[in-house]
Design a protein around this motif. Structure first.
Motif, PDB file in Angstrom:
ATOM      1  N   ASP A  18       0.855  -1.194   0.000  1.00  0.00           N
ATOM      2  CA  ASP A  18       0.000   0.000   0.000  1.00  0.00           C
ATOM      3  C   ASP A  18       0.885   1.236   0.000  1.00  0.00           C
ATOM      4  O   ASP A  18       1.064   1.900   1.020  1.00  0.00           O
ATOM      5  CB  ASP A  18      -0.938  -0.029   1.211  1.00  0.00           C
ATOM      6  CG  ASP A  18      -1.952  -1.153   1.097  1.00  0.00           C
ATOM      7  OD1 ASP A  18      -2.348  -1.468  -0.050  1.00  0.00           O
ATOM      8  OD2 ASP A  18      -2.341  -1.723   2.123  1.00  0.00           O
ATOM      9  N   LYS A  43       0.657  -8.045  -2.680  1.00  0.00           N
ATOM     10  CA  LYS A  43      -0.638  -7.520  -3.152  1.00  0.00           C
ATOM     11  C   LYS A  43      -0.444  -6.096  -3.661  1.00  0.00           C
ATOM     12  O   LYS A  43       0.109  -5.253  -2.966  1.00  0.00           O
ATOM     13  CB  LYS A  43      -1.664  -7.519  -2.023  1.00  0.00           C
ATOM     14  CG  LYS A  43      -3.017  -6.943  -2.442  1.00  0.00           C
ATOM     15  CD  LYS A  43      -4.081  -7.211  -1.411  1.00  0.00           C
ATOM     16  CE  LYS A  43      -4.254  -6.105  -0.409  1.00  0.00           C
ATOM     17  NZ  LYS A  43      -4.961  -4.923  -0.918  1.00  0.00           N
ATOM     18  N   THR A  87     -15.924  -4.525   4.185  1.00  0.00           N
ATOM     19  CA  THR A  87     -15.986  -4.539   5.660  1.00  0.00           C
ATOM     20  C   THR A  87     -16.249  -3.145   6.230  1.00  0.00           C
ATOM     21  O   THR A  87     -16.510  -3.016   7.423  1.00  0.00           O
ATOM     22  CB  THR A  87     -14.695  -5.114   6.269  1.00  0.00           C
ATOM     23  OG1 THR A  87     -13.592  -4.537   5.606  1.00  0.00           O
ATOM     24  CG2 THR A  87     -14.657  -6.618   6.147  1.00  0.00           C
ATOM     25  N   PRO A 146      -7.547 -10.151   5.209  1.00  0.00           N
ATOM     26  CA  PRO A 146      -6.762  -9.045   5.762  1.00  0.00           C
ATOM     27  C   PRO A 146      -7.161  -8.888   7.234  1.00  0.00           C
ATOM     28  O   PRO A 146      -7.805  -9.773   7.785  1.00  0.00           O
ATOM     29  CB  PRO A 146      -7.223  -7.847   4.933  1.00  0.00           C
ATOM     30  CG  PRO A 146      -8.617  -8.169   4.533  1.00  0.00           C
ATOM     31  CD  PRO A 146      -8.768  -9.679   4.546  1.00  0.00           C
ATOM     32  N   ARG A 173      -3.194  -9.033  12.598  1.00  0.00           N
ATOM     33  CA  ARG A 173      -2.242  -8.294  13.428  1.00  0.00           C
ATOM     34  C   ARG A 173      -1.537  -9.240  14.380  1.00  0.00           C
ATOM     35  O   ARG A 173      -2.219  -9.944  15.143  1.00  0.00           O
ATOM     36  CB  ARG A 173      -2.983  -7.238  14.278  1.00  0.00           C
ATOM     37  CG  ARG A 173      -3.577  -6.097  13.479  1.00  0.00           C
ATOM     38  CD  ARG A 173      -2.477  -5.212  12.967  1.00  0.00           C
ATOM     39  NE  ARG A 173      -2.953  -4.118  12.134  1.00  0.00           N
ATOM     40  CZ  ARG A 173      -3.116  -4.177  10.817  1.00  0.00           C
ATOM     41  NH1 ARG A 173      -2.891  -5.288  10.164  1.00  0.00           N
ATOM     42  NH2 ARG A 173      -3.511  -3.116  10.147  1.00  0.00           N
ATOM     43  N   GLN A 176      -7.954  -0.844  11.490  1.00  0.00           N
ATOM     44  CA  GLN A 176      -8.600  -2.162  11.464  1.00  0.00           C
ATOM     45  C   GLN A 176      -9.311  -2.383  12.793  1.00  0.00           C
ATOM     46  O   GLN A 176      -8.744  -2.167  13.850  1.00  0.00           O
ATOM     47  CB  GLN A 176      -7.562  -3.278  11.263  1.00  0.00           C
ATOM     48  CG  GLN A 176      -6.858  -3.240   9.926  1.00  0.00           C
ATOM     49  CD  GLN A 176      -7.704  -3.765   8.778  1.00  0.00           C
ATOM     50  OE1 GLN A 176      -8.907  -3.946   8.916  1.00  0.00           O
ATOM     51  NE2 GLN A 176      -7.085  -3.991   7.637  1.00  0.00           N
ATOM     52  N   GLY A 189      -0.277  -5.585   5.777  1.00  0.00           N
ATOM     53  CA  GLY A 189       0.378  -4.395   5.217  1.00  0.00           C
ATOM     54  C   GLY A 189       1.242  -3.708   6.245  1.00  0.00           C
ATOM     55  O   GLY A 189       2.426  -4.016   6.411  1.00  0.00           O
ATOM     56  N   ARG A 190       0.620  -2.762   6.992  1.00  0.00           N
ATOM     57  CA  ARG A 190       1.378  -1.895   7.892  1.00  0.00           C
ATOM     58  C   ARG A 190       2.215  -2.608   8.950  1.00  0.00           C
ATOM     59  O   ARG A 190       3.328  -2.156   9.235  1.00  0.00           O
ATOM     60  CB  ARG A 190       0.436  -0.862   8.515  1.00  0.00           C
ATOM     61  CG  ARG A 190       0.004   0.172   7.494  1.00  0.00           C
ATOM     62  CD  ARG A 190      -1.232   0.900   7.902  1.00  0.00           C
ATOM     63  NE  ARG A 190      -2.404   0.023   7.920  1.00  0.00           N
ATOM     64  CZ  ARG A 190      -3.631   0.425   8.230  1.00  0.00           C
ATOM     65  NH1 ARG A 190      -3.848   1.677   8.563  1.00  0.00           N
ATOM     66  NH2 ARG A 190      -4.637  -0.414   8.186  1.00  0.00           N
ATOM     67  N   PRO A 191       1.732  -3.711   9.551  1.00  0.00           N
ATOM     68  CA  PRO A 191       2.593  -4.351  10.557  1.00  0.00           C
ATOM     69  C   PRO A 191       3.950  -4.773   9.994  1.00  0.00           C
ATOM     70  O   PRO A 191       4.907  -4.942  10.744  1.00  0.00           O
ATOM     71  CB  PRO A 191       1.778  -5.577  10.986  1.00  0.00           C
ATOM     72  CG  PRO A 191       0.372  -5.196  10.712  1.00  0.00           C
ATOM     73  CD  PRO A 191       0.421  -4.351   9.466  1.00  0.00           C
TER      74      PRO A 191
HETATM   75  O1  C5P Z   1      -2.058  -2.409   6.640  1.00  0.00           O
HETATM   76  P1  C5P Z   1      -3.052  -3.514   6.758  1.00  0.00           P
HETATM   77  O2  C5P Z   1      -2.444  -4.810   7.259  1.00  0.00           O
HETATM   78  O3  C5P Z   1      -4.290  -3.108   7.509  1.00  0.00           O
HETATM   79  O4  C5P Z   1      -3.474  -3.797   5.243  1.00  0.00           O
HETATM   80  C1  C5P Z   1      -4.491  -4.678   4.899  1.00  0.00           C
HETATM   81  C2  C5P Z   1      -4.726  -4.687   3.415  1.00  0.00           C
HETATM   82  O5  C5P Z   1      -5.910  -5.412   3.136  1.00  0.00           O
HETATM   83  C3  C5P Z   1      -4.931  -3.308   2.801  1.00  0.00           C
HETATM   84  O6  C5P Z   1      -4.410  -3.379   1.473  1.00  0.00           O
HETATM   85  C4  C5P Z   1      -6.416  -3.139   2.776  1.00  0.00           C
HETATM   86  O7  C5P Z   1      -6.859  -2.290   1.759  1.00  0.00           O
HETATM   87  C5  C5P Z   1      -6.863  -4.567   2.494  1.00  0.00           C
HETATM   88  N1  C5P Z   1      -8.237  -4.861   2.906  1.00  0.00           N
HETATM   89  C6  C5P Z   1      -8.697  -4.707   4.205  1.00  0.00           C
HETATM   90  N2  C5P Z   1      -9.971  -5.040   4.546  1.00  0.00           N
HETATM   91  C7  C5P Z   1     -10.787  -5.485   3.602  1.00  0.00           C
HETATM   92  C8  C5P Z   1     -10.362  -5.642   2.294  1.00  0.00           C
HETATM   93  C9  C5P Z   1      -9.055  -5.321   1.973  1.00  0.00           C
HETATM   94  O8  C5P Z   1      -7.947  -4.299   5.082  1.00  0.00           O
HETATM   95  N3  C5P Z   1     -12.008  -5.821   3.944  1.00  0.00           N
END
Ligand code: C5P
Length: 233
Positions: A14, A36, A118, A176, A179, A188, A208-210
């Protein structure tokens, strides 16, 4: 770390442009095998990375959430299949699912349906004109995705158990909202640890961020893979 373990972790790139994404990929090195690419990076010039990653032997999940008339979705899916992408998301509407299934036929591309975003709750669905609540609509769309013959679904950790009972063992469930224990939640709300998500039936975890915001992203990715390996042992 085995290939199977590395294959379960998908790192969400991201990031706003290909330069930043390349730097992140380089830092992660051989620790990560699956990336991704979402709309931000794709529209920020990141499409070229698909080919670069594929040539480097990495797996690519193109998270474009396609939704259009069937003809357009079918043709777009076929184009994406030619890029060497492994996963592509589409919104789980029956015509869209069927079109994506046709477009991916004969290729290695696996289509994942997005059931209900979500960020939507029951009142958002009512405002948008739906008579089903989130739980009911997720169940209906999971069933329709199965009937359309697509490869899997993307869904939050909370929906894993109920969805697995609907779709059976063969569809891929990709989640996704993962954590590691003690990590910052960011925006989230409905999260699970990697071990919990796998126990509830997830096949792949999107993080992503973690990882990307960690002081040492490679270390963070390896720690999550260790948790995956332990949970699957
Ligand atoms: O940074 P983080 O771990 O929250 O990233 C999760 C990834 O999953 C992001 O690319 C986000 O857009 C995606 N995603 C999500 N929830 C969803 C669908 C996709 O967090 N319901």
């Amino acid at each position: 770390m085995t290939d199977t373990t590395r294959d379960k972790l998908i790192v969400a790139l991201d990031l706003p442009d290909a330069t930043k994404a390349r730097a992140a990929i380089e830092r992660l090195g051989d620790s990560v095998k699956f990336y991704k690419i979402g709309m931000e990076l794709a529209y920020g010039g990141g499409f070229g990375l698909v080919d670069e990653l594929a040539r480097a032997g990495k797996q690519v999940f193109l998270d474009l959430k396609l939704h259009d008339i069937g003809h357009t979705v079918e043709k777009a899916t076929a184009q994406i299949a030619r890029l060497g992408v492994r996963f592509l998301t589409v919104h789980a509407f029956p015509q869209t699912l069927a079109a994506a299934a046709r477009g991916s036929q004969g290729s290695d591309l696996q289509v994942l349906g997005v059931t209900v975003m979500t960020s939507y709750d029951d009142s958002d669905l009512a405002t948008a004109g739906y008579r089903l609540n989130v739980r009911e609509l997720v169940a209906l769309r999971a069933q329709q995705a199965k009937e359309a013959g697509i490869a899997g679904l993307i869904l939050s950790p909370e929906e894993l158990v109920a969805t697995r009972t609907i779709v059976g063992p063969d569809m891929l469930l990709v989640t996704p909202g993962v954590r590691p224990a003690g990590a910052a939640l960011g925006d989230q709300k409905r999260v699970a640890t990697p071990a919990e998500a796998l126990k509830r039936g997830a096949d792949h975890l999107v993080v992503g961020r973690p990882i990307l915001a960690a002081p040492d992203p490679r270390e963070a990715a390896l720690a999550i893979q260790k948790e995956i390996a332990d949970a699957c042992a």
